[in-house]
Scaffold this motif. Sequence first.
Motif, PDB file in Angstrom:
ATOM      1  N   LEU A  50       0.817  -1.218   0.000  1.00 42.57           N
ATOM      2  CA  LEU A  50       0.000   0.000   0.000  1.00 42.57           C
ATOM      3  C   LEU A  50       0.847   1.263   0.000  1.00 42.57           C
ATOM      4  CD1 LEU A  50      -2.756  -1.101   2.546  1.00 42.57           C
ATOM      5  CD2 LEU A  50      -2.774  -1.228   0.059  1.00 42.57           C
ATOM      6  N   SER A  51       2.131   1.166  -0.005  1.00 45.50           N
ATOM      7  CA  SER A  51       2.963   2.380   0.004  1.00 45.50           C
ATOM      8  C   SER A  51       4.030   2.241  -1.048  1.00 45.50           C
ATOM      9  CB  SER A  51       3.620   2.567   1.380  1.00 45.50           C
ATOM     10  OG  SER A  51       4.468   1.481   1.670  1.00 45.50           O
ATOM     11  N   ASN A  52       4.193   3.297  -1.792  1.00 47.95           N
ATOM     12  CA  ASN A  52       5.227   3.326  -2.814  1.00 47.95           C
ATOM     13  C   ASN A  52       6.302   4.308  -2.391  1.00 47.95           C
ATOM     14  OD1 ASN A  52       5.479   1.822  -5.179  1.00 47.95           O
ATOM     15  ND2 ASN A  52       3.495   2.602  -5.903  1.00 47.95           N
ATOM     16  N   PRO A  53       7.546   4.115  -2.721  1.00 48.55           N
ATOM     17  CA  PRO A  53       8.579   5.087  -2.382  1.00 48.55           C
ATOM     18  C   PRO A  53       8.347   6.379  -3.159  1.00 48.55           C
ATOM     19  CG  PRO A  53       9.452   3.422  -3.828  1.00 48.55           C
ATOM     20  CD  PRO A  53       8.099   2.975  -3.446  1.00 48.55           C
ATOM     21  N   PRO A  54       8.579   7.538  -2.562  1.00 47.25           N
ATOM     22  CA  PRO A  54       8.378   8.808  -3.260  1.00 47.25           C
ATOM     23  C   PRO A  54       9.416   9.011  -4.336  1.00 47.25           C
ATOM     24  CG  PRO A  54       9.402   9.177  -1.143  1.00 47.25           C
ATOM     25  CD  PRO A  54       9.088   7.712  -1.190  1.00 47.25           C
ATOM     26  N   VAL A  55       9.035   9.786  -5.311  1.00 43.55           N
ATOM     27  CA  VAL A  55       9.936  10.120  -6.405  1.00 43.55           C
ATOM     28  C   VAL A  55      10.486  11.505  -6.136  1.00 43.55           C
ATOM     29  CG1 VAL A  55      10.109  10.554  -8.857  1.00 43.55           C
ATOM     30  CG2 VAL A  55       8.671   8.688  -8.008  1.00 43.55           C
ATOM     31  N   ASP A  56      11.803  11.611  -6.052  1.00 43.70           N
ATOM     32  CA  ASP A  56      12.463  12.898  -5.868  1.00 43.70           C
ATOM     33  C   ASP A  56      12.782  13.471  -7.237  1.00 43.70           C
ATOM     34  OD1 ASP A  56      12.442  13.026  -3.105  1.00 43.70           O
ATOM     35  OD2 ASP A  56      14.179  11.689  -2.962  1.00 43.70           O
ATOM     36  N   ALA A  57      12.115  14.539  -7.572  1.00 41.08           N
ATOM     37  CA  ALA A  57      12.292  15.152  -8.892  1.00 41.08           C
ATOM     38  C   ALA A  57      12.969  16.500  -8.734  1.00 41.08           C
ATOM     39  CB  ALA A  57      10.937  15.326  -9.573  1.00 41.08           C
ATOM     40  N   LEU A  58      13.810  16.840  -9.708  1.00 42.06           N
ATOM     41  CA  LEU A  58      14.519  18.114  -9.722  1.00 42.06           C
ATOM     42  C   LEU A  58      14.161  18.813 -11.016  1.00 42.06           C
ATOM     43  CD1 LEU A  58      16.651  20.086  -8.597  1.00 42.06           C
ATOM     44  CD2 LEU A  58      18.364  18.786  -9.895  1.00 42.06           C
ATOM     45  N   LEU A  59      13.564  20.016 -10.881  1.00 43.51           N
ATOM     46  CA  LEU A  59      13.211  20.808 -12.050  1.00 43.51           C
ATOM     47  C   LEU A  59      14.243  21.920 -12.183  1.00 43.51           C
ATOM     48  CD1 LEU A  59      11.363  21.799 -14.345  1.00 43.51           C
ATOM     49  CD2 LEU A  59      10.018  23.009 -12.600  1.00 43.51           C
ATOM     50  N   VAL A  60      14.910  21.970 -13.329  1.00 42.62           N
ATOM     51  CA  VAL A  60      15.901  23.004 -13.605  1.00 42.62           C
ATOM     52  C   VAL A  60      15.331  23.872 -14.715  1.00 42.62           C
ATOM     53  CG1 VAL A  60      18.280  23.503 -14.201  1.00 42.62           C
ATOM     54  CG2 VAL A  60      17.735  21.404 -12.957  1.00 42.62           C
ATOM     55  N   SER A  61      15.049  25.109 -14.372  1.00 41.19           N
ATOM     56  CA  SER A  61      14.424  26.012 -15.343  1.00 41.19           C
ATOM     57  C   SER A  61      14.712  27.440 -14.929  1.00 41.19           C
ATOM     58  CB  SER A  61      12.910  25.764 -15.392  1.00 41.19           C
ATOM     59  OG  SER A  61      12.285  26.735 -16.197  1.00 41.19           O
ATOM     60  N   ARG A  62      14.761  28.331 -15.950  1.00 39.21           N
ATOM     61  CA  ARG A  62      14.970  29.732 -15.656  1.00 39.21           C
ATOM     62  C   ARG A  62      13.665  30.394 -15.203  1.00 39.21           C
ATOM     63  NH1 ARG A  62      19.940  30.782 -17.747  1.00 39.21           N
ATOM     64  NH2 ARG A  62      20.619  29.428 -19.465  1.00 39.21           N
ATOM     65  N   GLU A  63      12.570  29.673 -15.380  1.00 39.39           N
ATOM     66  CA  GLU A  63      11.276  30.261 -15.070  1.00 39.39           C
ATOM     67  C   GLU A  63      10.852  30.031 -13.631  1.00 39.39           C
ATOM     68  OE1 GLU A  63       8.512  28.626 -17.758  1.00 39.39           O
ATOM     69  OE2 GLU A  63       9.579  29.282 -19.568  1.00 39.39           O
ATOM     70  N   VAL A  64      11.580  29.215 -12.899  1.00 33.38           N
ATOM     71  CA  VAL A  64      11.094  28.802 -11.581  1.00 33.38           C
ATOM     72  C   VAL A  64      11.915  29.514 -10.504  1.00 33.38           C
ATOM     73  CG1 VAL A  64      10.362  26.572 -12.459  1.00 33.38           C
ATOM     74  CG2 VAL A  64      12.649  26.840 -11.481  1.00 33.38           C
ATOM     75  N   VAL A  65      11.349  29.427  -9.329  1.00 33.37           N
ATOM     76  CA  VAL A  65      12.018  29.937  -8.127  1.00 33.37           C
ATOM     77  C   VAL A  65      12.638  28.748  -7.417  1.00 33.37           C
ATOM     78  CG1 VAL A  65      11.713  31.106  -5.929  1.00 33.37           C
ATOM     79  CG2 VAL A  65      10.354  31.801  -7.904  1.00 33.37           C
ATOM     80  N   ALA A  66      13.912  28.895  -7.088  1.00 34.89           N
ATOM     81  CA  ALA A  66      14.588  27.781  -6.443  1.00 34.89           C
ATOM     82  C   ALA A  66      13.942  27.496  -5.106  1.00 34.89           C
ATOM     83  CB  ALA A  66      16.073  28.103  -6.258  1.00 34.89           C
ATOM     84  N   ALA A  67      13.600  26.244  -4.914  1.00 33.19           N
ATOM     85  CA  ALA A  67      12.952  25.868  -3.657  1.00 33.19           C
ATOM     86  C   ALA A  67      13.201  24.405  -3.418  1.00 33.19           C
ATOM     87  CB  ALA A  67      11.456  26.155  -3.714  1.00 33.19           C
ATOM     88  N   ALA A  68      13.277  24.027  -2.129  1.00 33.93           N
ATOM     89  CA  ALA A  68      13.510  22.621  -1.787  1.00 33.93           C
ATOM     90  C   ALA A  68      12.238  21.818  -1.964  1.00 33.93           C
ATOM     91  CB  ALA A  68      14.015  22.499  -0.352  1.00 33.93           C
ATOM     92  N   ASP A  69      11.095  22.364  -1.693  1.00 28.56           N
ATOM     93  CA  ASP A  69       9.839  21.650  -1.871  1.00 28.56           C
ATOM     94  C   ASP A  69       8.868  22.591  -2.555  1.00 28.56           C
ATOM     95  OD1 ASP A  69       7.742  19.951  -1.891  1.00 28.56           O
ATOM     96  OD2 ASP A  69       7.436  19.933   0.295  1.00 28.56           O
ATOM     97  N   ARG A  70       8.895  22.520  -3.847  1.00 32.47           N
ATOM     98  CA  ARG A  70       8.148  23.497  -4.610  1.00 32.47           C
ATOM     99  C   ARG A  70       6.647  23.209  -4.606  1.00 32.47           C
ATOM    100  NH1 ARG A  70       7.496  28.533  -5.661  1.00 32.47           N
ATOM    101  NH2 ARG A  70       6.791  28.978  -7.789  1.00 32.47           N
ATOM    102  N   CYS A  71       6.296  21.957  -4.388  1.00 37.17           N
ATOM    103  CA  CYS A  71       4.878  21.611  -4.473  1.00 37.17           C
ATOM    104  C   CYS A  71       4.064  22.309  -3.379  1.00 37.17           C
ATOM    105  CB  CYS A  71       4.687  20.105  -4.371  1.00 37.17           C
ATOM    106  SG  CYS A  71       5.292  19.242  -5.825  1.00 37.17           S
ATOM    107  N   GLY A  72       4.715  22.688  -2.348  1.00 35.71           N
ATOM    108  CA  GLY A  72       3.977  23.355  -1.295  1.00 35.71           C
ATOM    109  C   GLY A  72       3.896  24.853  -1.499  1.00 35.71           C
ATOM    110  N   GLY A  73       4.579  25.416  -2.508  1.00 39.45           N
ATOM    111  CA  GLY A  73       4.604  26.850  -2.699  1.00 39.45           C
ATOM    112  C   GLY A  73       3.489  27.366  -3.577  1.00 39.45           C
ATOM    113  N   LYS A  74       3.559  28.648  -3.869  1.00 42.75           N
ATOM    114  CA  LYS A  74       2.540  29.278  -4.703  1.00 42.75           C
ATOM    115  C   LYS A  74       3.175  29.781  -5.992  1.00 42.75           C
ATOM    116  CE  LYS A  74      -0.244  30.777  -0.751  1.00 42.75           C
ATOM    117  NZ  LYS A  74      -0.855  31.948  -0.026  1.00 42.75           N
ATOM    118  N   ASP A  75       2.340  30.291  -6.919  1.00 38.83           N
ATOM    119  CA  ASP A  75       2.785  30.847  -8.199  1.00 38.83           C
ATOM    120  C   ASP A  75       3.627  29.837  -8.975  1.00 38.83           C
ATOM    121  OD1 ASP A  75       1.502  33.173  -7.510  1.00 38.83           O
ATOM    122  OD2 ASP A  75       3.327  34.030  -6.593  1.00 38.83           O
TER     123      ASP A  75
END
Lengths: 613, 321
Positions: A308-333
């Motif tokens: 019933l549990s799967n290991p999480p996937v650690d993804a790294l997004l490298v883009s000039r359009e984003v704001v550097a953040a350790a956990d972007r899914c919790g942020g806004k914009d």
Amino acid sequence: MNLLGLLGLLSLPVIIILHLLRERQERHTVSSLTLWAWLKPEVRGPRPRRAPWNRVLALQLLAALFLTAALVNPQLPLPLPPLQADRLILILDNSTSMSATDALPSRLAVAQARAAARLAGLGSSDSAALITVSPTARRVGDSAQSGLVPLGAELAQLQAAGVGHDWEGALALAAASVVPSQNNRIVVFTDGAFEFPNSLQAALPAPVEWNLVGEPQSNQAVVALAARPTPSGAQQVFARIANFSALPAQRLLTLLADGAAIDSSQLSLAPSGATALAWTLPPGARAVEVRLASADALPADDVAALGLSNPPVDALLVSREVVAAADRCGGKDRTPVERALCATPNLRLKTLHPETYVGYEPHDLYVFQGWLPAAWPTGGVLVIDPPNDNPVLPAAESAPFTGALPADPLLADVNWTNIVLGSATGMEADWLSPVYARDGQVVIWRGVTGVTRVVVLAFDVNAGNLAKRSAFPILVANAVRELLPPLPESIQPGESVALPSAQVFPALTLTNPRGEAREFGADRPMWLDDTTRAGLYLLEGLTPDGSARTVGFGVNAGSADESDLTRQATPAFSIAPPASAPPLAALPLADLWPVFVLAVLVVVFLEMRVAWK
Amino acid sequence: MWFKDIFRRLSGSAPPERDAVKSEEASDALDDLSFLRRLDRLTLRASRYLRGDALAAGQRPSLRRLPSNDFREHRLYLPGDDLRHVDWNASARAEHVFVKLGERPKEAAVHILLDNSASMNWGQPSKFWAAKRLAAGLGYLALSHGDRLAIAPLAEGRPLFGPSHGKGRIPAMIRCLRELPLAPRADFPAAARRYAHRPSRGGLVIFISDLLGVSDLASALDYFPLPKWQALVLHLLHPAELAPALRGEIELEDAETGAQANYDLTPAVLEQYTFHVRAWCESVERACYDHTAAYARLLADWPIEQMVMPYLRRRGMVATA
């Protein structure tokens, strides 16, 4: 038979003419013909020649006749022992039903013993091939390459694993294993607990012998087990118990969550009936098992499990359009790409600017938008809108794409209706293959370079309307699933499962249903094939941040095909050799030319003796 | 192999019989003349009525008595008689002068007509080889016993040797026989007629021939009547002519004429052949006797000393000296 050999009969008049010439050349000089002048007139003067019959001429004509017969090469059906070597092709049914214990120790063991006996009966010039049927047809070995002893060892190591039968593939492998110059025979060892597809009643180039093991048995099995998360975070578990017997059955069912029994009930199963059960598990359960007590003929299908549990996937997004953040899914914009990645279940997203990419930590998935590094990282890489000037994925102008592309899992459930895409960049890397083309231009690519799997979305997601449609997160989720296959909740015996990557679990311990642990390091295989035993498999490991995590998956043997042990009958189909092949009952045709050649030698020897005497 | 001689004819090789007859062999027939010395005790038997030259140093008794010291009878002296033969004692007792008469040996003329036609050059040994040895032997008997010898080949019809007498001529005779050539053909009656019409006192004429192709032997012998001539026919044949070792279908070629004919020589045919050859020999012998000629059939492989001379002696043709 070679009818052109009858031309050898022309040698008979040639031999006679040679003898006539030889006789005609016999001239003798006498002192005077007056001494012969008194002979009767009928013996004087030229007259038609007669063949000078003698033993030499008779023997030469006989030799010519025998030689002609040898050239014609007549064949006779003689009851001679076959001189051909035996070719034994063993097809072994290794499906789950073969682990039934009605034939001790198991049906598979009995079949293995019978097959081993057949192998032991082969001579030194004979050969054998071993083919398994379940879950997919596989040629285990061939004594022509490895010898009979290694083939017997491989036979002994086979285990019952797999649901379903790949008879089409097995018969194709058997046909391919036939050696035309040998006496081929296909022997199938099975319990007959299957439905043979009628479409496979094709002719085989060898006779087929069916060797059935086991007897019809009653059996109860957990034929289905599934879980669904509820909005409250709990897990709802569904199970289906079937009774494959003409008699009613009473079985004690136990439900276990993370190894602890949380429910137990006595089931009353109607003859050939089934019962569906449902439970709601508290949040946090990582694995669930359903067990039927008091083992029957097939214990393997008395247990079913789910992870019933799967290991999480650690993804790294490298883009000039984003704001550097350790956990972007919790942020806004968040950008559309960030939103699509965060919509993927069980994924943790970290964002970086390209300038800070140097010195990054290892991740499961890399997403490069509008930028590419100097070298490919290890793992899965999703490239969005690659720049034209980059060292790893050079862009190139290409001719309009006119080919047809088949349906691809990467595009599953993606609705391209009314979607406008921006201009795409052409690719010239030969390791990339097109997935989707739009207006004569390939816009989605995939490929593998080194140890890196790459999916390329070669367009700017902000230029069209794709980022505003639901098709984009579905496309991104499909790409993530392809790049990082998730651990399944359950599989069938014999199926392969992708192990979590070393970025998730640098150290990993696999515990099978029998409690046997197996350690995996960073150089672990990508796929785990040893899933023949039914039950719960647990994967315990330490994440890079030092926290211990446990995930699991179940190997469930119960199925309507394998658990029904009552179907025990000789297969209602017949596989006959092709019409061009000699009938099995027909006597072999023996070539007679060696006999005639021997006769020619004998006659020539006699002729030489007579001629030189 | 069995077919090795299929194209033998095309290769031009000669048949075995031709191989056996070589000119060198014929010339070698007289190389070994040691047998001649052992014939010294024999002599040719010639008729006493043959005319001979009494003045020559012959050894044959003469029918007429001539003045001689060897007294047999007397006759009256005739003018011209040698006074050395006058028997003065008997003349003194009578009124007439008597001359002593006695027997004076004479010589005989021996003519050997040798057949040198091509048919003689056949067999192993060839008949020509045997004929020359036989002629040498008979000629030796004649010369060694004071007879006058002439040797003529039938193809020529005239003597190539002689007439000569005396042992001193034996080497010349041998040389003549050794150099005697073969002729393609020989006409026996014509040669006999031509030889008989030569100026001659007659004598013993010996024909050595196989008589093959001689269609009219009787007319040939008519040219040599008695008492001027005493004819002796030595019929020389080869054993293979009497019993040929041939079988099957065979092409035969005449050694003299070159004519060819095919025969299927079965055992029955060969038996018939033998019968006809024997009949032909008997007809020849009968013709000889009908014309007062002595006949003797000889075979080419008979040795002179051991077989030919004893046979001729039994037939009364030679005698002990």
